[in-house]
Structure formats: structure tokens, C-alpha cells
Design a protein around this motif. Sequence first.
Motif, PDB file in Angstrom:
ATOM      1  N   ASP A 706       0.826  -1.210   0.000  1.00 14.72           N
ATOM      2  CA  ASP A 706       0.000   0.000   0.000  1.00 14.72           C
ATOM      3  C   ASP A 706       0.858   1.257   0.000  1.00 14.72           C
ATOM      4  N   ARG A 707       1.859   1.246   0.859  1.00 14.06           N
ATOM      5  CA  ARG A 707       2.755   2.402   0.895  1.00 14.06           C
ATOM      6  C   ARG A 707       3.497   2.570  -0.428  1.00 14.06           C
ATOM      7  N   MET A 708       3.898   1.453  -1.016  1.00 11.92           N
ATOM      8  CA  MET A 708       4.618   1.537  -2.282  1.00 11.92           C
ATOM      9  C   MET A 708       3.747   2.132  -3.384  1.00 11.92           C
ATOM     10  N   VAL A 709       2.479   1.760  -3.418  1.00 12.06           N
ATOM     11  CA  VAL A 709       1.570   2.318  -4.431  1.00 12.06           C
ATOM     12  C   VAL A 709       1.468   3.833  -4.274  1.00 12.06           C
ATOM     13  N   LEU A 710       1.266   4.299  -3.038  1.00 10.93           N
ATOM     14  CA  LEU A 710       1.171   5.738  -2.794  1.00 10.93           C
ATOM     15  C   LEU A 710       2.449   6.458  -3.212  1.00 10.93           C
ATOM     16  N   LEU A 711       3.585   5.904  -2.834  1.00 10.93           N
ATOM     17  CA  LEU A 711       4.846   6.586  -3.104  1.00 10.93           C
ATOM     18  C   LEU A 711       5.194   6.562  -4.587  1.00 10.93           C
ATOM     19  N   VAL A 712       4.857   5.476  -5.283  1.00 12.39           N
ATOM     20  CA  VAL A 712       5.097   5.446  -6.733  1.00 12.39           C
ATOM     21  C   VAL A 712       4.248   6.495  -7.434  1.00 12.39           C
ATOM     22  N   MET A 713       2.963   6.593  -7.045  1.00  8.35           N
ATOM     23  CA  MET A 713       2.107   7.617  -7.640  1.00  8.35           C
ATOM     24  C   MET A 713       2.619   9.015  -7.310  1.00  8.35           C
ATOM     25  N   GLY A 714       3.062   9.210  -6.070  1.00  5.74           N
ATOM     26  CA  GLY A 714       3.588  10.512  -5.689  1.00  5.74           C
ATOM     27  C   GLY A 714       4.829  10.884  -6.469  1.00  5.74           C
ATOM     28  N   ASN A 715       5.709   9.910  -6.702  1.00  9.26           N
ATOM     29  CA  ASN A 715       6.919  10.197  -7.471  1.00  9.26           C
ATOM     30  C   ASN A 715       6.595  10.497  -8.928  1.00  9.26           C
ATOM     31  N   ILE A 716       5.626   9.777  -9.478  1.00  9.45           N
ATOM     32  CA  ILE A 716       5.230  10.064 -10.866  1.00  9.45           C
ATOM     33  C   ILE A 716       4.712  11.494 -10.990  1.00  9.45           C
ATOM     34  N   VAL A 717       3.847  11.883 -10.060  1.00  4.39           N
ATOM     35  CA  VAL A 717       3.289  13.239 -10.103  1.00  4.39           C
ATOM     36  C   VAL A 717       4.387  14.284  -9.940  1.00  4.39           C
ATOM     37  N   ASN A 718       5.266  14.099  -8.964  1.00  6.57           N
ATOM     38  CA  ASN A 718       6.290  15.110  -8.698  1.00  6.57           C
ATOM     39  C   ASN A 718       7.351  15.158  -9.796  1.00  6.57           C
ATOM     40  N   TRP A 719       7.718  13.997 -10.328  1.00  5.59           N
ATOM     41  CA  TRP A 719       8.676  14.017 -11.431  1.00  5.59           C
ATOM     42  C   TRP A 719       8.065  14.687 -12.663  1.00  5.59           C
ATOM     43  N   SER A 720       6.782  14.477 -12.867  1.00  5.53           N
ATOM     44  CA  SER A 720       6.106  15.119 -14.008  1.00  5.53           C
ATOM     45  C   SER A 720       6.056  16.633 -13.821  1.00  5.53           C
ATOM     46  N   LEU A 721       5.748  17.070 -12.607  1.00  2.00           N
ATOM     47  CA  LEU A 721       5.720  18.506 -12.344  1.00  2.00           C
ATOM     48  C   LEU A 721       7.108  19.121 -12.492  1.00  2.00           C
ATOM     49  N   ALA A 722       8.136  18.402 -12.041  1.00  2.00           N
ATOM     50  CA  ALA A 722       9.500  18.908 -12.205  1.00  2.00           C
ATOM     51  C   ALA A 722       9.873  19.016 -13.682  1.00  2.00           C
ATOM     52  N   LEU A 747      -3.470  14.161  -3.750  1.00  2.00           N
ATOM     53  CA  LEU A 747      -3.098  12.758  -3.950  1.00  2.00           C
ATOM     54  C   LEU A 747      -3.110  11.991  -2.639  1.00  2.00           C
ATOM     55  N   TYR A 748      -2.560  12.572  -1.592  1.00  2.00           N
ATOM     56  CA  TYR A 748      -2.528  11.895  -0.300  1.00  2.00           C
ATOM     57  C   TYR A 748      -3.938  11.758   0.281  1.00  2.00           C
ATOM     58  N   PHE A 749      -4.754  12.809   0.117  1.00  2.00           N
ATOM     59  CA  PHE A 749      -6.124  12.744   0.642  1.00  2.00           C
ATOM     60  C   PHE A 749      -6.934  11.658  -0.071  1.00  2.00           C
ATOM     61  N   ALA A 750      -6.807  11.583  -1.410  1.00  2.00           N
ATOM     62  CA  ALA A 750      -7.527  10.539  -2.147  1.00  2.00           C
ATOM     63  C   ALA A 750      -7.046   9.153  -1.726  1.00  2.00           C
ATOM     64  N   PHE A 751      -5.737   8.986  -1.544  1.00  2.00           N
ATOM     65  CA  PHE A 751      -5.203   7.709  -1.081  1.00  2.00           C
ATOM     66  C   PHE A 751      -5.745   7.362   0.302  1.00  2.00           C
ATOM     67  N   TYR A 752      -5.844   8.348   1.184  1.00  2.00           N
ATOM     68  CA  TYR A 752      -6.344   8.101   2.535  1.00  2.00           C
ATOM     69  C   TYR A 752      -7.791   7.625   2.489  1.00  2.00           C
ATOM     70  N   ILE A 753      -8.617   8.297   1.700  1.00  2.00           N
ATOM     71  CA  ILE A 753     -10.029   7.912   1.621  1.00  2.00           C
ATOM     72  C   ILE A 753     -10.178   6.507   1.032  1.00  2.00           C
ATOM     73  N   ILE A 754      -9.425   6.226  -0.032  1.00  2.00           N
ATOM     74  CA  ILE A 754      -9.512   4.903  -0.664  1.00  2.00           C
ATOM     75  C   ILE A 754      -9.073   3.815   0.300  1.00  2.00           C
ATOM     76  N   MET A 755      -7.962   4.001   0.996  1.00  2.00           N
ATOM     77  CA  MET A 755      -7.482   3.003   1.936  1.00  2.00           C
ATOM     78  C   MET A 755      -8.414   2.860   3.123  1.00  2.00           C
ATOM     79  N   LYS A 756      -9.063   3.942   3.521  1.00  2.00           N
ATOM     80  CA  LYS A 756     -10.013   3.861   4.630  1.00  2.00           C
ATOM     81  C   LYS A 756     -11.185   2.957   4.248  1.00  2.00           C
ATOM     82  N   LEU A 757     -11.721   3.154   3.056  1.00  2.00           N
ATOM     83  CA  LEU A 757     -12.826   2.301   2.605  1.00  2.00           C
ATOM     84  C   LEU A 757     -12.346   0.870   2.346  1.00  2.00           C
ATOM     85  N   ARG A 758     -11.119   0.733   1.823  1.00  2.00           N
ATOM     86  CA  ARG A 758     -10.579  -0.596   1.546  1.00  2.00           C
ATOM     87  C   ARG A 758     -10.350  -1.395   2.828  1.00  2.00           C
ATOM     88  N   SER A 759     -10.117  -0.699   3.941  1.00  2.00           N
ATOM     89  CA  SER A 759      -9.894  -1.374   5.214  1.00  2.00           C
ATOM     90  C   SER A 759     -11.192  -1.719   5.930  1.00  2.00           C
TER      91      SER A 759
END
Length: 851
Positions: A706-722, A747-759
Motif C-alpha cells: 500500500d505504501r509503495m503504491v502511494l509513493l510510486v504515484m507521488g513520485n510520478i506526479v512530482n517528477w512530471s511537475l519537475a 493525492l494523499y487525501f484521495a489515497f487516505y479515503i480509498i485506503m479507509k474504505l478498503r480497510s
Amino acid sequence: TGQIHRSISELFCLPGSQTLGIFSRLRKALSVKMVLRSCWKSRHKNTSGSSPCWIRPGLAALFWLCVTQLVCGGGAVGETTNVVQKDAEFDVTYNDTVTSENQTIYAFNHTISRNKTEGVRVTVDVLSQNLKSPILFVVRQQQAVLSFQVPLILRGLYQRKYPYNHVGRTLCQPPTRAISETQHFFIDVSTLSSQGTNYQLRVSRVESFTLQTDKKFSFTASPSQPQYFKYVFPDGVDTVIVKVNSAMNFPCSVMSIQDIQCPVYDLDNNVAFIGMYQTMTKKGAITVQRKDFPSNSFYVVVVVKTEDEACGGPLRFYPLRPDELIDAGNRSKVVDVVVSPAINSEVYVMGMLFCLGIFLSFYLLTLMVACKTPASPYEYGSFGEFLMSFGFARAFLLIGFSQLTALLCSGQRQHVEFRERSLDSVGRSRQESLSSVEEDDYDTLDDINSDKNIVRTKKFLCVSDLARKDKRVLSKKYQIYFWNIATIAVFYALPVVQLVITYQTLWGLNLLLVSCSAFNNILSNLGYVMLGLLFLLIVLKRDIVHNRAMVRNELNALECGIPKHFGLFYAMGTALMMEGLLSACYHVCPNYTNFQFDTSFMYMIAGLCMLKLYQKRHPDINASAYTAYACLAAVIFFSVLGVVFGKDNTVFWIVFSVIHILATLLLSTQLYYMGRWRLDAGVLRRMVYIVYTDCIRQCSGPMYIDRMVLLVMGNIVNWSLAAYGLIERPNDFASYLLAIAICNLLLYFAFYIIMKLRSGEKIKCLPLVCILFTAVVWGFALYFFFQGLSTWQKTPAESREHNRDCILLSFFDDHDIWHFLSSIAMFGSFLVLLTMDDDLDTVQRDKIYVF
């Protein structure tokens, strides 16, 4: 004669012999003066026997002209000059020739009245080409003298010279006290050229010289043919708005408001000397108040500039030779002027009441809920005790906040039975002093460190694993967030407010009577302050309820739900209030230099919201206030560097993009390993070893998916913005940096909501309503934000092209609606963070997953 001789010698620093020669030629030239004086006396008889007042400056000017020509022109001026005076008429074109040996004087007279003002315009054309000496035109009026040469040479940047053979000027009209009066004026035409120069002269009346209220008037202006018109305040009107519009972007022009006095500054090189002015391309508007003009009238001056650089236009090529004349081409511009009454005080009052009413309705709703909903003994213990402890008014307000959920959700509150627990099972008494407990007492023990490595590296973590520290220590730790931001706010806001007040004092502006693009933009920021205060009161209510539950050793408060720490919430509410205050200061005079006022606490809010999301399920390992604010300070520092040096600076963008990517990688590593890693000399060796064992030797997936999915998405977004920043290099670096923060937060808020429902967790009615309501409001707010009514990235003239009329109550514009909606949306977002885990208040922490 001796005194004149000495004056010439001292003035021009000439030797005595040369001065004597000039003086002898001057005596011959002064014969012209005697002829002219006899002509003037024949036309103007003074009852007192003395010469009229305008003769003296005229003679002085002529005498000075003679002396200057004698010094600079040598013997050529010594020749006898023939002076011809003609009685001239209006609206007649005179075609004449002038040389250094003849001078022509045109005599005009016209009748002016106190109740009607007519303008007089002089138009001159030089028909000869390749002139070595220009023609000098001197217009002598009763109380003013206007002189100009043709070709008229106007200078631009880098000493560019633009000649104009067609010149038109409007004569200044001094006020008259008589009901009707006949005034005379003369136009002297002369040159130093020995060759004959052909010219055309025409003097005409400007019938529509006085502008009428709410009536559009069109005219054409150019650099050598400026225009100005008179406006008189009608009875009952104290403030007007002068709007100047054109269908053409270029040429760049200037609109100016000047008092009724001579001379009128109507050339590109002097229009900024007096009064108020604006550069403009298509639109310009200036608010004018009667109290600033004793004559109850003013001039509206429109000048076309010689170059377009001031309006953001391109610069012409640099001249190859310093004295080279450049053809300016056709720079005529058609302009419309409308003078209309400004909004009155009633509109201001209605706007202020509307603004207050919107945000006071949130307070009123809370009070209504408090009146209709009974207090809950579960939350407050004894209702009478609560009233006695906090006072009736304060308790009444706080009880209302607690009942907001009951109003929005029709379900009844779930009652929970508590079982008594001994003080020994709880730990130390809650009455111990917090100052005697420090976080370091727990973090420096070796066994605790080993326990951290065991607990935090488990594959599936629960909140109980990351909520092991003493609650008093964490409470004190997170309260520092509030006190630090309060200190930052004081030290940041005081200089800003002082600067704004000082500027207003220097400029002499009255904020309550400025145009629609100023005071309304200030007033609409009131929502941030009022809703930020309301959020602080809601947090205060929850804090009091939680502390009382902790004192009573209630099980749900001690071992159930997300650990309650309110320091970050207090900091968020304070940041929202400061955003309103500093945004108001910015909108007093929005420009390139003070844009940081409007964005600094936006970075704070975005950062605090991300920290709060992370703190919810990681209370033991969240960043300290000092680290967090140091990082936010670094963000603001880069914002300043980007605004100042980032425009089209490739080196800056490369450095920033590298730092952005490295910071993203370091933060990703910190989050993935829950802080259980070290940045030291052996970090590269450990990275190579992990890649070899997990990717080469055997292909194994990540331990924390789960953490890896969030961090991969975060890196994609930030590398794209850079990459976007490095390639496009946007001019608005501050907004670009804010977009990075907002994208990561969403991105973090959407991940939090999705993981909350997934749990398997649920979202209760109140947070669900807040999420939907906030999403809708954010959508409308962003629509009005991207309308782009102004921008400091461009020149003021270009920014005014985006201006539009006020659309709400004839007082608030699109940007004000953005302020209204964004403040409500931020308030709703804070409520979502505050309430979205309320469903876990009765769930044991060892059953709440960390993600």
C-alpha cells in the motif's frame, strides 16, 4: 547697457571682446522688439497706462531668444529680420513659407464665457523634407505660453529619436471670472534655416471639449497629437470613474487626470509629472473625487507613447548611429472615454452587510442548533457543571458546535457504556505537570530503539503500534505547532500591515472610496478570518470534551479511535485567519513586489493539512514543529528566488528540479521505512545490496504494498511537475510551487479515503456531507479563480485588459467570489479532516490499520 553687457558675459562665460561683438549685434536685433511693442500697444490699450501682464514674459522670452541666437548662431542672426503680423481666423488653413530672414505672427481672438468652455486646437504640418533646422511655433496666450518645434522630436529608450512632421496641440483654457470675455492669442512662426520651409497652420475650435456624464466620446490621438478634454462635476456627484477604452492593443497609451491649470502636461516625456496616470492598451480606469480638485473640474488627458515597451510590447531595434532618426510609422489610436458616477455609499454598505451576512450565517446556524438540540451528558458530563465552569455564553456556543452533527444527520447519537478503570491501569495521573515530561526521555533508551525497529517494520501495522508514546508528551509536542505559527504570524503580519499603512499615508489614498478593484477585494477576504475563527472554536470545543473524558479515564478516550491531538488543528485555523489578513494587505495594491503576502500562508495551510493527514495514523513518528516550519520556510525561500530570478533562467530551473526530485526521493524513503533508516556514508552500499538481493538474486515484491503504491504515484506526479517546470518554465513561479503542494495534498487525501474504505471503515454522515459539499464549492471556486481578472506577471497595462465589471451587487467581481467560495471550501476541508475518522471513536486501536 553696461548691466546687460556684464550679464551676457557672466551668463555665457565669454571673453569681453566677444561679448562686445554680440552686444553690438544685439542692439540691431532689439529694433525688432520696438516694432513689435508698437504693434501690441496699438491692439491693446491699458487703462492704467502700463503694459498688459502678458507682454512682460513675452518680451523676456523674445529677448532671451535673441541672446541665445546671437551666441549660438553667430553673424547670421545679426541680419535684419522681417516681422509680418497677420489677423487670422479660425478653421482656415494657412500655407506659408518661413526663413531665418522673416518671421510671421498670427493674431487670433475669440470670445469665451463662464458657462461654456470651448477648446482651441492648433494643427501644424511641415511640407518640406530633409530640414536642417526645425520651425519653432510659439503660442502666446493671456496666462500661458506654449512652444513646440516641427518636426517634433520625441525620444524613446536608448535615446531613440522619432520625428513627427504633423503636430496637433490643444491650448490650455484658463478659467474666466467674467460672464463673457474676449481673449487674444498669437502664434509666432520662426526658424534658423536660410532656406524657405513650407508649412500649413490651422487653428480650430473643439466644440465637444467638455465631457458629459455617462456619454461616450470618441477621438483619435497620436504621440505628436495628444488630446485632452474637460469634465465638470455635476451637482450631487462627489466621485466619478473615468473609463478609457480602445479596440487596439497597440500603440501603448497613457491616460492622465490633471487639475485645471496651465500648462497641461500632454506629451510622452512629461505626462507623468502631475496628477494621476495609467498606462493602457485596451482598458484604463481611474476613480476621481471632487475633494481633490478645488475647481470641481479636471482634465482627462490621453497621450500615445512613442514606444510600446511600457505596455509589454516589443522593443524596436537599437539605432546604428546615436543621432539617427527613426520613422515611427502610423501610431494613431482611436479611443473612447466615458465618465460615469462611482458607486455611492449605499452600495458600499450593502456590500459590507452582504459579506458579513454570509459568514455570520455559519455562526447563526450553530446557535440555532444549540437552541434546539439538548446537551449530551456523554460529552459534557454534568451540563450544569459545564455552564458554571465556562460561563453560559461560551458554553452555549460550544454546545451548539457539538450538535452540528445531530442537525445534519437524522440518526440518534450512539450511547456507549463506560467501565471504570483504576488510575494504575491508566498510568501517571493526568494532573502531573507536562513540563516534567520530555519526548527525549523515551527516545534515547536502547531498548526502546530496538522495540521501534521491531514494531515499525512489521508488515501490517496498527495505530496502537504507532501510538506508544506518552500522550502528554505528544500533546505538548503538537501544541508547539500552534504557538510557533502564532509567533510567525505576529512577526510576519506586523511589518506587512505597517508597510501597507505607510504606503497609504504616503499615497494619500482613501480605501473606502477606491474603485471596484480595490476595496471589494480587501473586504471579501473577511471570510478567511471569520471562518478560521469559527474553526478554532470548533476545535476548542472538541479539545475540551476530550480533556474531560481523559480526566474521567474513559476507555474510548484512552484506548479507542484515532489519538486526539489538536495542536495541528489550531495551527490550521490560525493559518486560515492569517491568509485572510495578508491577502487583504496584498490586494490594497497588488503587484510583483508583494505577491508573497498572498501565498506564504497558502504554503503553510497545504503543508499543515498533509502533516495532519499523516499524523492521524502515525502520531509517534510525525515531524516536529521545528522541522516542519523549517521545511516550509525553505519552500517560501525558493518561492522568493523563483519570483526574482526564475523567469527564463535555465540554471535556476535545473537546480530547482534536481532539488525537487531529490527531496521527493528522500521523503519517499522516510515514509516507506517509517523513519527506520539512516542517511550516512553507507546508504549507497545498502541501496545496491537491496537492489541485488530483491531484484537480481531473487525477484520479490515490496513488503509494504500500500505504501509503495502511494509513493510510486507521488513520485510520478512530482517528477512530471519537475519536468513541466524545467521545459515550460512558467513565469508565475509562486503559483507553480503552490500547485505542487496542492497536487501532493490531493493525492494523499484521495489515497487516505480509498485506503479507509478498503480497510472496511465507514465514513459517517457529517464528513460525507462535508466532502461532497466541499468538492462542489471547490469546483465553482476554481472556475472563478481561472477567470484571470488581473495578473502581476504582465505589465499593468496588459493586466487591465482582463478587467471586467463587478457582477455581484455592482460591488463584487469574479475574484471576490473566488475569495468567498475558497474560504468556505477551505473551512469545509478542515471540517473533513476533523471529522472523517469519527466512525473509529469506539474501535480499539489495535484494530485500526495504518496506511
